[in-house]
Design an enzyme around this catalytic site. Structure first.
Site, PDB file in Angstrom:
ATOM      1  N   HIS A  18      -5.922   2.713   1.291  1.00  0.00           N
ATOM      2  CA  HIS A  18      -5.224   3.890   1.806  1.00  0.00           C
ATOM      3  C   HIS A  18      -5.925   4.529   3.024  1.00  0.00           C
ATOM      4  O   HIS A  18      -5.290   4.815   4.033  1.00  0.00           O
ATOM      5  CB  HIS A  18      -5.075   4.953   0.717  1.00  0.00           C
ATOM      6  CG  HIS A  18      -4.453   4.429  -0.544  1.00  0.00           C
ATOM      7  ND1 HIS A  18      -3.478   3.472  -0.543  1.00  0.00           N
ATOM      8  CD2 HIS A  18      -4.674   4.727  -1.849  1.00  0.00           C
ATOM      9  CE1 HIS A  18      -3.119   3.207  -1.800  1.00  0.00           C
ATOM     10  NE2 HIS A  18      -3.835   3.953  -2.604  1.00  0.00           N
TER      11      HIS A  18
ATOM     12  N   ASP B 200       0.899  -1.151   0.000  1.00  0.00           N
ATOM     13  CA  ASP B 200       0.000   0.000   0.000  1.00  0.00           C
ATOM     14  C   ASP B 200       0.938   1.200   0.000  1.00  0.00           C
ATOM     15  O   ASP B 200       1.630   1.441   0.996  1.00  0.00           O
ATOM     16  CB  ASP B 200      -0.875   0.003   1.255  1.00  0.00           C
ATOM     17  CG  ASP B 200      -1.860   1.149   1.218  1.00  0.00           C
ATOM     18  OD1 ASP B 200      -1.452   2.282   0.914  1.00  0.00           O
ATOM     19  OD2 ASP B 200      -3.052   0.919   1.485  1.00  0.00           O
ATOM     20  N   HIS B 201       0.996   1.913  -1.122  1.00  0.00           N
ATOM     21  CA  HIS B 201       2.065   2.907  -1.228  1.00  0.00           C
ATOM     22  C   HIS B 201       1.911   4.038  -0.211  1.00  0.00           C
ATOM     23  O   HIS B 201       2.851   4.774   0.037  1.00  0.00           O
ATOM     24  CB  HIS B 201       2.202   3.432  -2.663  1.00  0.00           C
ATOM     25  CG  HIS B 201       1.199   4.450  -3.041  1.00  0.00           C
ATOM     26  ND1 HIS B 201      -0.068   4.146  -3.468  1.00  0.00           N
ATOM     27  CD2 HIS B 201       1.265   5.802  -3.049  1.00  0.00           C
ATOM     28  CE1 HIS B 201      -0.728   5.256  -3.716  1.00  0.00           C
ATOM     29  NE2 HIS B 201       0.055   6.287  -3.481  1.00  0.00           N
TER      30      HIS B 201
HETATM   31  C1  BG6 Z   1      -3.830   5.001  -6.029  1.00  0.00           C
HETATM   32  C2  BG6 Z   1      -5.180   5.129  -6.660  1.00  0.00           C
HETATM   33  O1  BG6 Z   1      -3.761   3.830  -5.263  1.00  0.00           O
HETATM   34  O2  BG6 Z   1      -3.585   6.136  -5.200  1.00  0.00           O
HETATM   35  C3  BG6 Z   1      -5.269   6.404  -7.461  1.00  0.00           C
HETATM   36  O3  BG6 Z   1      -5.434   4.009  -7.485  1.00  0.00           O
HETATM   37  C4  BG6 Z   1      -4.894   7.596  -6.610  1.00  0.00           C
HETATM   38  O4  BG6 Z   1      -6.571   6.566  -8.003  1.00  0.00           O
HETATM   39  C5  BG6 Z   1      -3.571   7.369  -5.898  1.00  0.00           C
HETATM   40  O5  BG6 Z   1      -4.804   8.720  -7.447  1.00  0.00           O
HETATM   41  C6  BG6 Z   1      -3.297   8.467  -4.880  1.00  0.00           C
HETATM   42  O6  BG6 Z   1      -1.986   8.378  -4.433  1.00  0.00           O
HETATM   43  P1  BG6 Z   1      -1.198   9.662  -3.914  1.00  0.00           P
HETATM   44  O7  BG6 Z   1       0.086   9.100  -3.387  1.00  0.00           O
HETATM   45  O8  BG6 Z   1      -1.032  10.564  -5.089  1.00  0.00           O
HETATM   46  O9  BG6 Z   1      -2.056  10.274  -2.854  1.00  0.00           O
END
Ligand code: BG6
Length: 509
Positions: A258, A195-196
């Site tokens: 997230h 989960d990034h």
């Molecule tokens: C991804 C989603 O996991 O996270 C995207 O699939 C979203 O739709 C993105 O834009 C948001 O990541 P960050 O790091 O830009 O908040």
């Protein structure tokens, strides 16, 4: 007098051990934009060993030179500042390519042969990190092929790990099926579900902030906290991902992963250590304590929205979601969601958690607001003070990372008046900014075998259990009012109502 803490020696991280990283779908966007730049930064920080190699595995017809050039181009385009030629050269000479179809057992045979050669040449010891940078429909196939060719087997001290990116299923049943299929070939400890959001520094700081400070934890509960808000607002629309997004929608795309990770880190009990199982046990417990909403509660406590055309700035007009490429002209997919959830445990019983996320909102902002209870007013009855403002702690995740605490202070002068003031901490001001993709810690941890920041199967399933009733009711009752918010706004009016009906508002106070 105690010594200032800054005199302590800087802790140093040691480089990861020998391994080969195999990138399935390695000619795609994620590899170019994130993974290669992250490896570049890791090498620059001295965290990659010389005994390292990369193998791309994809269907595209590319010579080894062309593949190497493709990845180098990713580094040049996505690394901040001047690129160090020595690091690029170091990476280039350890990049390899297997062209093939994931269905073709012969291609996995070729991969196996190549890996054996690389082990000889680069001293990578038979440790393989398989990164599935592919659409999820390939996860099962690739893992099966790895199993059949013996490439997933850990023996004689060699490790084999598989990294997968969300979505982990599209509902509870498919998530359970996916976990079951993965575990037919792999042990849970070999699976790294990314989960990034957990790669973001401020997200990792949540546990440190809560548990390395004496003053917050005693008041971090239902006795003192009025409610919690978690917002992940994006300015971006669906970009070129209309096809995927039509199937996913904002709820599946952002909430069980997230937003729930942010919620879990905010609400979980202190783990006994930073060991993977200790942290993940506490996350699982808090997610399992969220009450899955009844159908009536879904109606009363959830809001969905879809963006219409609008303006992000006076001269920046953007089209409606339904006009985006790959999106149906009558699409019912939500691009915004707001929820009110209850965590039914001793710490949080009765404290609402409000969550919202949306695309094409007024500005990019991810933050967690902890709003404390309003103090009793009696002392101020006979003064000019009309009302007391509750204290608020705001943890800003992006774009500016920081923490601020608001409190009331006396406005100078002979008449008693109060005003809200802020104590503010900014990450960038205090620590400076290191260029990063957010994948550095995650990749390094996989190589080290530390799964603390990765999702365990039960955590994923607990999250889907909470959103399942919402998915069910929403699909039974398609939305009638889409599109219902303008691009560049704060989302649909009903999202405001979700809080105003409780006497609260987004942003708090
Ligand atoms: C991804 C989603 O996991 O996270 C995207 O699939 C979203 O739709 C993105 O834009 C948001 O990541 P960050 O790091 O830009 O908040």
């Amino acid at each position: 007098m105690s010594e200032p803490e800054s005199d302590l020696p800087e802790p140093t991280a040691t480089p990861a051990g020998p391994s080969v990283m195999v990138l399935f779908g390695g000619a795609g966007d994620l590899t170019q934009r994130k993974l290669l730049p992250a490896l570049y930064y890791l090498r620059r920080a001295g965290l990659l060993p010389d005994e390292l190699a990369l193998v791309g595995f994809a269907n595209r017809e590319l010579s080894l030179e062309q593949y190497r050039e493709l990845l180098v181009q990713g580094i040049r385009e996505h690394v901040d500042g001047p690129v160090e030629a020595a690091i690029v050269g170091w990476l280039t000479e350890r990049i390899y390519y297997v062209q093939g179809d994931f269905r073709d057992a012969g291609a996995f045979g070729r991969l196996q042969g190549l890996l054996a050669e690389i082990d000889q040449e680069h001293g990578t010891d038979g440790n393989y990190l398989y990164y599935l940078a592919t659409p999820p429909s390939f996860f099962r196939l690739i893992v099966d092929q790895l199993g059949r060719s013996g490439l997933a087997e850990e023996k004689e001290g060699r490790w084999r790990r598989v990294v997968i990116e969300k979505p982990f299923g599209r509902d509870l049943e498919s998530a359970q099926a996916l976990n079951h299929e993965l575990r037919a070939v792999l042990a849970e400890r070999q699976i790294y579900r990314i989960d990034h959001y957990l790669g973001k520094e401020t997200v990792q700081n949540l546990l440190v902030f809560r548990f390395a400070n004496g003053i917050f934890e005693p008041i971090w509960n239902r006795r003192y906290v009025d409610h919690v808000q978690i917002t992940v607002a994006e300015e971006l629309g669906v970009e070129h991902r209309g096809g995927y997004y039509e199937e996913a929608g904002a709820l599946r795309d952002m909430v069980p992963n997230h937003l729930f990770q942010l919620l879990a880190l905010t609400a979980m009990e202190p783990p006994n250590s930073f060991a993977a199982e200790a942290v993940r046990n506490e996350k699982a417990k808090v997610l399992q304590a969220i009450q899955p909403p009844t159908p009536e509660e879904v109606l009363a406590r959830t809001v969905r929205g879809q963006y219409d055309a609008g303006a992000l700035a006076p001269d920046l007009h953007v089209p409606a979601y339904r006009a985006e490429p790959g999106v149906a002209a009558d699409s019912r997919t939500e691009t915004f969601v707001a929820l009110k959830l209850q965590i039914d445990n001793w710490r949080w019983g009765g404290v609402p958690f409000y969550l919202r996320t949306g695309k094409r909102m007024a500005r990019r902002m991810t933050e967690i607001v902890i709003q404390f209870k309003r103090p009793p007013f009696m002392l101020f009855r006979a003064t000019q003070v009309g009302r007391l403002t509750p204290n608020q702690l705001v943890i800003r995740i992006q774009p500016e990372e920081g923490i601020s605490l608001s409190f009331g202070a006396k406005v100078p002068g002979p008449v008693l008046q109060t005003g809200g003031v802020n104590m503010d901490f900014s990450y960038a001001e205090h620590f400076g900014v290191q260029p990063a993709t957010g994948y550095e810690t995650l990749l390094y941890d996989c190589m080290k075998g530390d799964a603390t920041l990765f999702q365990r199967a039960d955590v994923v399933e607990a999250a889907w259990t909470v959103v399942a009733p919402i998915l069910d009711l929403w699909s039974a009752l398609p939305p009638r009012s889409f599109p219902n918010y303008a691009a560049g706004s704060c989302g649909p009016a009903d999202a405001e109502k979700l809080l105003t009906q409780d006497g609260r508002r987004w942003g708090g106070q």
